[in-house]
Design an enzyme around this catalytic site. Structure first.
Site, short mmCIF file in Angstrom:
data_model
loop_
_atom_site.label_atom_id
_atom_site.label_comp_id
_atom_site.label_asym_id
_atom_site.label_seq_id
_atom_site.Cartn_x
_atom_site.Cartn_y
_atom_site.Cartn_z
CG ASP A 8 -1.93 1.12 1.17
OD1 ASP A 8 -2.60 1.27 0.14
OD2 ASP A 8 -2.04 1.84 2.17
CG ASP A 10 -2.10 7.11 0.63
OD1 ASP A 10 -1.12 7.53 0.00
OD2 ASP A 10 -3.27 7.30 0.27
CG ASP A 107 -1.64 2.23 6.98
OD1 ASP A 107 -2.15 1.87 5.90
OD2 ASP A 107 -1.71 3.39 7.41
#
Length: 140
Positions: A8, A10, A107
């Protein structure tokens, strides 16, 4: 055959939270995603995965529908900070569970991350607080 690692953008590659706290632009403004800085160790980790004999890394991200520039800016960010090693390895989607792969490094459990078919490595968790912990887990 190499194992596919979906990473990912961001909060894993770019310091999205730092940009929200200290940035001068709102996330819906043009230029917001171009001004983000890489998370410590993220670029080096991508290169290690790229050059390993074991893994084939890809980058994925969602983008706010309210910022029409975000899709292009994320692609420019990847090209600027990672370069040719990430050429045609960026996927922008709101449905991460539809992607194939052996590992997802993300995250947060949103946009299908918690339903990903492979192993979800939750960056920033107690088990995976940083890129060193992730690379140790993957034995890179």
């Amino acid at each position: 055959m190499k194992q596919i690692v979906q990473i990912d953008l961001d909060g894993v590659m770019v310091d999205y939270e730092e940009q929200i706290r200290n940035g001068t632009l709102h996330k819906n403004e043009r230029g917001f995603f171009l001004t983000m800085r890489p998370i410590e160790g993220a670029i080096e980790a991508f290169h290690k995965l790229h050059y390993s004999q074991k893994y084939d890394p890809y980058i994925l991200s969602t983008a706010p529908w309210s910022n029409e520039w975000s899709w292009m800016e994320k692609r420019i960010w990847v090209d600027t900070f990672i370069g040719e090693k990430a050429f045609k390895k960026l996927t922008l989607t709101h449905n991460k569970q539809m992607l194939r792969g052996d590992f997802l490094i993300d995250d947060r459990p949103f946009n299908g991350a918690e339903s990903f078919e492979g192993e979800w490595i939750q960056m920033g968790s107690e088990k995976f607080p940083d890129w060193d912990a992730v690379l140790n887990h993957l034995e890179v």
